[in-house]
Design a protein around this motif. Structure first.
Motif, PDB file in Angstrom:
ATOM      1  N   ARG A   1       1.413  -0.767  -0.336  1.00 42.02           N
ATOM      2  CA  ARG A   1      -0.501  -0.321   0.526  1.00 42.02           C
ATOM      3  C   ARG A   1       0.837   1.163   0.223  1.00 42.02           C
ATOM      4  NH1 ARG A   1      -2.660   0.116   6.104  1.00 42.02           N
ATOM      5  NH2 ARG A   1      -0.255   0.328   6.998  1.00 42.02           N
ATOM      6  N   GLN A   2       0.239   1.951  -0.363  1.00 34.92           N
ATOM      7  CA  GLN A   2       1.393   3.705  -0.635  1.00 34.92           C
ATOM      8  C   GLN A   2       0.154   4.789   0.045  1.00 34.92           C
ATOM      9  OE1 GLN A   2       3.280   4.543  -4.179  1.00 34.92           O
ATOM     10  NE2 GLN A   2       4.750   5.513  -3.021  1.00 34.92           N
ATOM     11  N   ALA A   3       0.479   5.281   0.759  1.00 29.95           N
ATOM     12  CA  ALA A   3      -0.163   6.124   1.718  1.00 29.95           C
ATOM     13  C   ALA A   3      -0.061   7.811   1.058  1.00 29.95           C
ATOM     14  CB  ALA A   3      -0.484   6.605   2.955  1.00 29.95           C
ATOM     15  N   PRO A   4      -0.829   8.778   0.804  1.00 28.34           N
ATOM     16  CA  PRO A   4      -0.155   9.787   0.147  1.00 28.34           C
ATOM     17  C   PRO A   4       1.123  10.662   0.822  1.00 28.34           C
ATOM     18  CG  PRO A   4      -2.179  10.299   0.467  1.00 28.34           C
ATOM     19  CD  PRO A   4      -1.912   9.024   1.025  1.00 28.34           C
ATOM     20  N   GLY A   5       2.254  11.111  -0.090  1.00 22.61           N
ATOM     21  CA  GLY A   5       3.097  11.228   0.199  1.00 22.61           C
ATOM     22  C   GLY A   5       4.341  10.129   0.905  1.00 22.61           C
ATOM     23  N   LYS A   6       4.092   9.026   0.915  1.00 27.61           N
ATOM     24  CA  LYS A   6       4.647   8.147   1.744  1.00 27.61           C
ATOM     25  C   LYS A   6       5.339   7.004   0.757  1.00 27.61           C
ATOM     26  CE  LYS A   6       2.372   8.632   5.944  1.00 27.61           C
ATOM     27  NZ  LYS A   6       2.051   8.030   7.019  1.00 27.61           N
ATOM     28  N   GLY A   7       6.193   6.548   1.155  1.00 27.98           N
ATOM     29  CA  GLY A   7       6.450   5.634  -0.011  1.00 27.98           C
ATOM     30  C   GLY A   7       5.653   3.648   0.117  1.00 27.98           C
ATOM     31  N   ARG A   8       6.159   2.693  -0.636  1.00 26.56           N
ATOM     32  CA  ARG A   8       4.954   1.583  -1.049  1.00 26.56           C
ATOM     33  C   ARG A   8       5.562   0.835  -0.016  1.00 26.56           C
ATOM     34  NH1 ARG A   8       3.240   0.239  -6.906  1.00 26.56           N
ATOM     35  NH2 ARG A   8       3.096   2.730  -7.099  1.00 26.56           N
ATOM     36  N   GLU A   9       4.519   0.576   0.945  1.00 20.96           N
ATOM     37  CA  GLU A   9       4.963  -0.515   2.046  1.00 20.96           C
ATOM     38  C   GLU A   9       4.301  -1.964   2.212  1.00 20.96           C
ATOM     39  OE1 GLU A   9       4.219   1.122   5.802  1.00 20.96           O
ATOM     40  OE2 GLU A   9       1.703   0.919   5.607  1.00 20.96           O
ATOM     41  N   PHE A  10       4.766  -2.984   2.612  1.00 22.35           N
ATOM     42  CA  PHE A  10       4.652  -4.033   2.676  1.00 22.35           C
ATOM     43  C   PHE A  10       3.842  -5.090   3.365  1.00 22.35           C
ATOM     44  CE2 PHE A  10       4.356  -9.149   1.745  1.00 22.35           C
ATOM     45  CZ  PHE A  10       4.404  -8.867   3.535  1.00 22.35           C
ATOM     46  N   VAL A  11       2.373  -4.963   2.770  1.00 17.66           N
ATOM     47  CA  VAL A  11       1.759  -5.554   3.937  1.00 17.66           C
ATOM     48  C   VAL A  11       0.799  -6.777   4.032  1.00 17.66           C
ATOM     49  CG1 VAL A  11      -1.255  -5.238   4.035  1.00 17.66           C
ATOM     50  CG2 VAL A  11      -0.354  -3.021   2.753  1.00 17.66           C
ATOM     51  N   ALA A  12       0.916  -7.836   3.021  1.00 17.16           N
ATOM     52  CA  ALA A  12       0.595  -9.750   3.587  1.00 17.16           C
ATOM     53  C   ALA A  12       1.474  -9.525   1.901  1.00 17.16           C
ATOM     54  CB  ALA A  12      -0.019  -9.380   3.915  1.00 17.16           C
ATOM     55  N   ALA A  13       1.430 -11.379   1.951  1.00 20.96           N
ATOM     56  CA  ALA A  13       1.929 -12.053   1.101  1.00 20.96           C
ATOM     57  C   ALA A  13       1.013 -13.857   1.534  1.00 20.96           C
ATOM     58  CB  ALA A  13       2.929 -12.160   0.794  1.00 20.96           C
ATOM     59  N   ILE A  14       1.593 -14.019   0.584  1.00 24.08           N
ATOM     60  CA  ILE A  14       0.689 -15.540   0.434  1.00 24.08           C
ATOM     61  C   ILE A  14       1.717 -16.103  -1.322  1.00 24.08           C
ATOM     62  CG2 ILE A  14      -1.071 -15.512  -1.027  1.00 24.08           C
ATOM     63  CD1 ILE A  14      -2.128 -17.022   0.689  1.00 24.08           C
ATOM     64  N   ARG A  15       2.355 -17.727  -0.633  1.00 24.40           N
ATOM     65  CA  ARG A  15       3.203 -18.519  -1.620  1.00 24.40           C
ATOM     66  C   ARG A  15       1.975 -19.482  -2.410  1.00 24.40           C
ATOM     67  NH1 ARG A  15       8.043 -20.949   0.794  1.00 24.40           N
ATOM     68  NH2 ARG A  15       7.053 -22.600   1.883  1.00 24.40           N
ATOM     69  N   TRP A  16       1.811 -18.879  -3.738  1.00 29.68           N
ATOM     70  CA  TRP A  16       1.006 -19.743  -4.445  1.00 29.68           C
ATOM     71  C   TRP A  16       0.323 -20.764  -4.291  1.00 29.68           C
ATOM     72  CZ3 TRP A  16      -2.578 -16.775  -6.621  1.00 29.68           C
ATOM     73  CH2 TRP A  16      -4.009 -17.259  -7.158  1.00 29.68           C
TER      74      TRP A  16
ATOM     75  N   ALA B   1       8.606  -9.649   2.099  1.00 33.41           N
ATOM     76  CA  ALA B   1       8.492  -8.314   2.062  1.00 33.41           C
ATOM     77  C   ALA B   1       9.377  -7.324   1.999  1.00 33.41           C
ATOM     78  CB  ALA B   1       8.544  -8.462   3.416  1.00 33.41           C
ATOM     79  N   ASP B   2      10.265  -8.021   0.705  1.00 35.56           N
ATOM     80  CA  ASP B   2      10.780  -6.756  -0.077  1.00 35.56           C
ATOM     81  C   ASP B   2      10.133  -6.257  -1.824  1.00 35.56           C
ATOM     82  OD1 ASP B   2      13.180  -5.759  -0.959  1.00 35.56           O
ATOM     83  OD2 ASP B   2      14.333  -6.939  -1.172  1.00 35.56           O
ATOM     84  N   ILE B   3       9.931  -5.305  -1.041  1.00 30.71           N
ATOM     85  CA  ILE B   3       9.614  -4.890  -2.214  1.00 30.71           C
ATOM     86  C   ILE B   3      10.158  -4.911  -4.033  1.00 30.71           C
ATOM     87  CG2 ILE B   3       9.978  -2.861  -2.344  1.00 30.71           C
ATOM     88  CD1 ILE B   3       7.192  -1.561  -3.284  1.00 30.71           C
ATOM     89  N   ASN B   4      11.162  -5.033  -3.934  1.00 38.94           N
ATOM     90  CA  ASN B   4      12.402  -5.201  -5.116  1.00 38.94           C
ATOM     91  C   ASN B   4      12.392  -6.663  -5.667  1.00 38.94           C
ATOM     92  OD1 ASN B   4      13.370  -2.925  -4.745  1.00 38.94           O
ATOM     93  ND2 ASN B   4      14.699  -3.013  -2.732  1.00 38.94           N
ATOM     94  N   GLU B   5      11.388  -7.512  -4.816  1.00 34.88           N
ATOM     95  CA  GLU B   5      11.572  -8.610  -5.346  1.00 34.88           C
ATOM     96  C   GLU B   5       9.559  -9.205  -5.799  1.00 34.88           C
ATOM     97  OE1 GLU B   5      13.906 -11.541  -3.033  1.00 34.88           O
ATOM     98  OE2 GLU B   5      13.102 -11.466  -4.355  1.00 34.88           O
ATOM     99  N   TYR B   6       9.527  -7.905  -6.276  1.00 32.65           N
ATOM    100  CA  TYR B   6       8.083  -8.485  -7.196  1.00 32.65           C
ATOM    101  C   TYR B   6       8.398  -7.489  -8.670  1.00 32.65           C
ATOM    102  CZ  TYR B   6       6.330  -9.662  -3.623  1.00 32.65           C
ATOM    103  OH  TYR B   6       5.911 -10.272  -1.975  1.00 32.65           O
ATOM    104  N   SER B   7       8.472  -8.495  -9.853  1.00 32.66           N
ATOM    105  CA  SER B   7       8.174  -8.004 -11.047  1.00 32.66           C
ATOM    106  C   SER B   7       6.962  -7.948 -11.652  1.00 32.66           C
ATOM    107  CB  SER B   7       8.627  -9.236 -11.964  1.00 32.66           C
ATOM    108  OG  SER B   7       9.964  -9.421 -11.518  1.00 32.66           O
ATOM    109  N   TYR B   8       5.560  -8.267 -10.895  1.00 32.96           N
ATOM    110  CA  TYR B   8       4.553  -7.885 -11.433  1.00 32.96           C
ATOM    111  C   TYR B   8       3.196  -6.754 -10.909  1.00 32.96           C
ATOM    112  CZ  TYR B   8       5.949 -10.973 -15.055  1.00 32.96           C
ATOM    113  OH  TYR B   8       6.643 -11.884 -15.982  1.00 32.96           O
ATOM    114  N   TRP B   9       3.158  -5.919 -10.674  1.00 31.04           N
ATOM    115  CA  TRP B   9       1.815  -5.149  -9.929  1.00 31.04           C
ATOM    116  C   TRP B   9       0.790  -4.892 -10.935  1.00 31.04           C
ATOM    117  CZ3 TRP B   9       3.135  -3.132  -5.401  1.00 31.04           C
ATOM    118  CH2 TRP B   9       5.171  -3.817  -5.443  1.00 31.04           C
TER     119      TRP B   9
END
Length: 126
Positions: free
Chosen positions: A38-53, A108-116
């Protein structure tokens, strides 16, 4: 390639609930971990949750207080984020993302994600 489409955002009063959906399409989804950020106004994008398919293993932000739950529906190729007891601080654009699972992948690392996905707005009023 993986395509992601979020839905379910909206305006809700504090204390209310929302369920976000992320419809995924593409090949070999079971090699991915699916995350919500999630990304709030004026803030960076932060991890919330993940699930391994592949095996349903879940991960949550260190700040998680049990209000959010991530889940998936294999038949629908959809990942959900159930959000309860929402607070105004939860107001943000929520993004779904996919990352390949390889040794050492940190969900939790945003840099791991390739698709958005394109994001869905959640606004919590006080």
């Amino acid at each position: 390639q993986v395509q992601l489409v979020e839905s379910g955002g909206g305006l809700v009063q504090a204390g209310g609930s929302l369920r976000l959906s992320c419809a995924a399409s593409g090949r070999a989804l079971d090699i991915y971990v699916m995350g919500w950020f999630r990304q709030a106004p004026g803030k960076g994008r932060e991890f919330v949750a993940a699930i391994r398919w592949k095996d349903d293993k879940t991960y949550y932000a260190d700040s998680d207080t049990g209000r959010f739950t991530i889940s998936r529906d294999n038949a629908k190729s959809t990942v959900y984020l159930q959000m309860n007891s929402l607070k105004p601080d939860d107001t943000a654009v929520y993004y779904c993302a996919a990352a390949w699972v390889v040794a050492g992948t940190d969900p939790a690392d945003i840099n791991e994600y390739s698709y958005w996905g394109q994001g869905t707005q959640v606004t919590v009023s006080s």
